[in-house]
Design a protein around this motif. Structure first.
Motif, PDB file in Angstrom:
ATOM      1  N   ASP A 247       4.820  12.201  -7.737  1.00 24.46           N
ATOM      2  CA  ASP A 247       3.782  12.959  -7.597  1.00 24.46           C
ATOM      3  C   ASP A 247       4.011  13.704  -5.977  1.00 24.46           C
ATOM      4  OD1 ASP A 247       0.957  13.729  -7.910  1.00 24.46           O
ATOM      5  OD2 ASP A 247       0.464  12.315  -6.254  1.00 24.46           O
ATOM      6  N   VAL A 248       4.853  13.434  -5.310  1.00 24.12           N
ATOM      7  CA  VAL A 248       4.838  13.691  -3.912  1.00 24.12           C
ATOM      8  C   VAL A 248       6.412  14.761  -3.904  1.00 24.12           C
ATOM      9  CG1 VAL A 248       5.399  13.332  -1.594  1.00 24.12           C
ATOM     10  CG2 VAL A 248       4.229  11.787  -2.914  1.00 24.12           C
ATOM     11  N   PRO A 249       6.029  16.020  -3.329  1.00 24.51           N
ATOM     12  CA  PRO A 249       7.117  16.912  -3.129  1.00 24.51           C
ATOM     13  C   PRO A 249       8.123  16.524  -2.495  1.00 24.51           C
ATOM     14  CG  PRO A 249       5.145  17.960  -2.861  1.00 24.51           C
ATOM     15  CD  PRO A 249       4.666  16.572  -2.949  1.00 24.51           C
ATOM     16  N   PRO A 250       9.371  16.666  -2.767  1.00 23.79           N
ATOM     17  CA  PRO A 250      10.626  16.050  -2.035  1.00 23.79           C
ATOM     18  C   PRO A 250      10.869  16.812  -0.988  1.00 23.79           C
ATOM     19  CG  PRO A 250      11.294  17.122  -4.081  1.00 23.79           C
ATOM     20  CD  PRO A 250       9.922  17.124  -4.118  1.00 23.79           C
ATOM     21  N   PRO A 251      11.893  16.059   0.121  1.00 25.59           N
ATOM     22  CA  PRO A 251      12.744  17.350   0.974  1.00 25.59           C
ATOM     23  C   PRO A 251      13.829  17.790   0.209  1.00 25.59           C
ATOM     24  CG  PRO A 251      13.002  14.880   1.294  1.00 25.59           C
ATOM     25  CD  PRO A 251      11.977  14.875   0.350  1.00 25.59           C
ATOM     26  N   ALA A 252      14.061  18.919   0.846  1.00 23.63           N
ATOM     27  CA  ALA A 252      15.198  19.633   0.286  1.00 23.63           C
ATOM     28  C   ALA A 252      16.306  18.926   0.061  1.00 23.63           C
ATOM     29  CB  ALA A 252      15.477  20.922   1.165  1.00 23.63           C
ATOM     30  N   ILE A 253      16.877  17.931   0.830  1.00 24.22           N
ATOM     31  CA  ILE A 253      18.183  17.251   0.536  1.00 24.22           C
ATOM     32  C   ILE A 253      18.110  16.536  -0.740  1.00 24.22           C
ATOM     33  CG2 ILE A 253      17.246  15.096   1.707  1.00 24.22           C
ATOM     34  CD1 ILE A 253      20.918  16.586   1.442  1.00 24.22           C
ATOM     35  N   ASP A 254      16.938  16.082  -1.327  1.00 26.91           N
ATOM     36  CA  ASP A 254      16.604  15.626  -2.683  1.00 26.91           C
ATOM     37  C   ASP A 254      17.171  16.428  -3.830  1.00 26.91           C
ATOM     38  OD1 ASP A 254      15.753  13.228  -1.297  1.00 26.91           O
ATOM     39  OD2 ASP A 254      14.113  13.058  -2.020  1.00 26.91           O
ATOM     40  N   TYR A 255      16.746  17.799  -3.630  1.00 24.08           N
ATOM     41  CA  TYR A 255      17.206  18.775  -4.508  1.00 24.08           C
ATOM     42  C   TYR A 255      18.973  18.800  -4.639  1.00 24.08           C
ATOM     43  CZ  TYR A 255      12.388  20.448  -4.869  1.00 24.08           C
ATOM     44  OH  TYR A 255      11.104  20.460  -4.832  1.00 24.08           O
ATOM     45  N   GLU A 256      19.461  18.820  -3.196  1.00 23.25           N
ATOM     46  CA  GLU A 256      20.826  18.793  -3.203  1.00 23.25           C
ATOM     47  C   GLU A 256      21.620  17.745  -3.986  1.00 23.25           C
ATOM     48  OE1 GLU A 256      22.684  21.430  -2.141  1.00 23.25           O
ATOM     49  OE2 GLU A 256      20.866  22.780  -1.282  1.00 23.25           O
ATOM     50  N   ILE A 257      21.029  16.586  -3.634  1.00 21.85           N
ATOM     51  CA  ILE A 257      21.644  15.369  -4.366  1.00 21.85           C
ATOM     52  C   ILE A 257      21.316  15.370  -5.839  1.00 21.85           C
ATOM     53  CG2 ILE A 257      21.348  12.869  -4.655  1.00 21.85           C
ATOM     54  CD1 ILE A 257      20.844  12.762  -1.703  1.00 21.85           C
ATOM     55  N   GLY A 258      20.226  16.146  -6.303  1.00 21.62           N
ATOM     56  CA  GLY A 258      20.248  15.831  -7.779  1.00 21.62           C
ATOM     57  C   GLY A 258      21.020  16.914  -8.565  1.00 21.62           C
ATOM     58  N   ASN A 259      21.159  18.064  -7.721  1.00 23.20           N
ATOM     59  CA  ASN A 259      22.077  19.115  -8.132  1.00 23.20           C
ATOM     60  C   ASN A 259      23.517  18.663  -8.294  1.00 23.20           C
ATOM     61  OD1 ASN A 259      22.821  22.006  -9.140  1.00 23.20           O
ATOM     62  ND2 ASN A 259      23.667  21.749  -7.016  1.00 23.20           N
ATOM     63  N   TRP A 260      23.781  17.804  -7.296  1.00 23.00           N
ATOM     64  CA  TRP A 260      25.171  17.333  -7.292  1.00 23.00           C
ATOM     65  C   TRP A 260      25.471  16.597  -8.455  1.00 23.00           C
ATOM     66  CZ3 TRP A 260      27.141  12.468  -7.153  1.00 23.00           C
ATOM     67  CH2 TRP A 260      28.326  12.347  -7.359  1.00 23.00           C
ATOM     68  N   TYR A 261      24.648  15.542  -8.714  1.00 22.04           N
ATOM     69  CA  TYR A 261      24.819  14.506  -9.726  1.00 22.04           C
ATOM     70  C   TYR A 261      24.814  15.457 -10.940  1.00 22.04           C
ATOM     71  CZ  TYR A 261      24.277  10.602 -13.098  1.00 22.04           C
ATOM     72  OH  TYR A 261      24.469   9.689 -13.839  1.00 22.04           O
ATOM     73  N   THR A 262      23.802  16.215 -11.276  1.00 18.97           N
ATOM     74  CA  THR A 262      23.611  17.007 -12.506  1.00 18.97           C
ATOM     75  C   THR A 262      25.051  17.965 -12.689  1.00 18.97           C
ATOM     76  OG1 THR A 262      21.487  17.130 -12.205  1.00 18.97           O
ATOM     77  CG2 THR A 262      22.323  18.407 -13.949  1.00 18.97           C
ATOM     78  N   SER A 263      25.489  18.349 -12.016  1.00 22.93           N
ATOM     79  CA  SER A 263      26.564  19.441 -12.008  1.00 22.93           C
ATOM     80  C   SER A 263      28.172  19.019 -11.809  1.00 22.93           C
ATOM     81  CB  SER A 263      26.454  20.515 -11.240  1.00 22.93           C
ATOM     82  OG  SER A 263      26.739  19.974  -9.774  1.00 22.93           O
ATOM     83  N   ALA A 264      28.198  17.695 -11.089  1.00 22.94           N
ATOM     84  CA  ALA A 264      29.750  17.266 -10.846  1.00 22.94           C
ATOM     85  C   ALA A 264      29.810  15.866 -11.044  1.00 22.94           C
ATOM     86  CB  ALA A 264      29.634  17.405  -9.291  1.00 22.94           C
ATOM     87  N   HIS A 265      28.779  15.028 -11.121  1.00 27.81           N
ATOM     88  CA  HIS A 265      29.018  13.578 -11.481  1.00 27.81           C
ATOM     89  C   HIS A 265      29.794  13.447 -12.909  1.00 27.81           C
ATOM     90  CE1 HIS A 265      28.361   9.391 -12.409  1.00 27.81           C
ATOM     91  NE2 HIS A 265      28.109   9.083 -10.861  1.00 27.81           N
TER      92      HIS A 265
END
Length: 295
Positions: free
Chosen positions: A201-219
């Motif tokens: 429910d809470v908007p995340p800081p920008a770093i959380d997008y970066e981590i999510g994108n890394w997992y999705t694209s590279a893990h």
């Protein structure tokens, strides 16, 4: 208890998917041209719905750069160059990051939320990573969930977040249900409610997008590293490609499934998913053509 902040996401970051774009008029003109939109431009629900429909019809969902190992960047310049300039598609961090910047440039009160994808998983499956971004918009005191980056099950219009009732669309019905400190978003598919994702429910800081994108694209555990996936939704049909299987779901309920050769995959990527097919995609396309699609 679920709450709604009165302002947009805290901690904006120039490198994140919700980074500002300047100058706004030029940015919006390029975006409107990309999605073929020439309607009114104002922060209203009608405009929001029209932009969402135009976006998902014009900009396909795809993660081919993850599959080929090229990598995916989600800063504003990279997303604009790819989705607008190169007329490519993208996945949630690219698509909803772009859409969030568009809405803010128009004057919408909007922020991003992150969630855990539960699509095609049993209810008792272990927790998944926070790898799906959506947009939340506040209009006249009401909150609306907007998503232009969830592939073949993407909601085709804004969903009210203050109602637990089913919300019909020209495709499936959806519902948004509070679940403790999260929101459960589900679609009714083949007479069954299926959870798409659980949203914080809470908007995340920008770093959380970066981590999510890394997992999705590279893990190595990300399915985008192993499957060719593309999707596009219009007012008439949903189109979904998973490796060599093309599924077309028409609004009248008819469903067509076809298995494709490598040459046919290239053709539908260009003709149905509107992608500028690149020569270096061919090895991934050939692997997809021999895949055994399950489910």
């Amino acid at each position: 208890m679920l709450h709604h902040p009165a302002t947009s996401s805290a901690d904006p970051d120039e490198s994140g998917p919700d980074a500002p774009d300047s100058p706004a008029p030029a940015f919006l003109a390029r975006y409107f041209s990309r999605i073929g939109y020439d309607g009114p431009v104002a922060p209203t629900l009608d405009v929001l719905a029209a932009l969402q429909a135009a976006h998902i019809a014009a900009i396909p969902f795809e993660a081919i750069d993850a599959l080929t190992g090229a990598g995916i960047e989600i800063d504003a310049d990279a997303v604009d160059a790819k989705l607008i300039g190169q007329r490519r598609g993208g996945y949630c961090f690219e698509q909803n990051g772009l859409f969030l910047r568009v809405l803010r440039a128009i004057g919408f009160d909007a922020d991003g939320l992150l969630g855990r994808v539960r699509w095609m998983l049993p209810d008792d499956a272990p927790a998944t990573p926070r790898t799906h971004m959506v947009v939340r918009v506040r209009l006249d005191g009401r909150f609306w969930l907007v998503d232009v980056g969830f592939g073949a099950a993407v909601p085709p219009r804004p969903l009210a977040m203050d109602s637990v009732e089913a919300q019909p669309t020209q495709h499936e019905s959806y519902r948004v249900t509070p679940q403790g400190e999260a929101w459960q978003v589900a679609a009714r598919i083949e007479e069954e409610w299926r959870t798409l994702y659980l949203l914080d429910d809470v908007p995340p800081p920008a770093i959380d997008y970066e981590i999510g994108n890394w997992y999705t694209s590279a893990h190595p555990g990300s399915h985008f590293r192993h499957q060719l996936i593309a999707a596009r939704t219009t007012s008439e049909a949903r189109y979904g490609l998973r490796d060599n299987r093309l599924t077309t779901r028409l609004v009248d309920g008819r469903i067509d499934r076809r298995y494709l050769t490598a040459d046919e995959i290239e053709r539908v990527l260009a003709e149905i998913f509107l992608l500028p097919v690149r020569p270096h995609w061919r090895p991934a396309i050939e692997r997809a053509a021999t895949a055994e699609v399950v489910g």
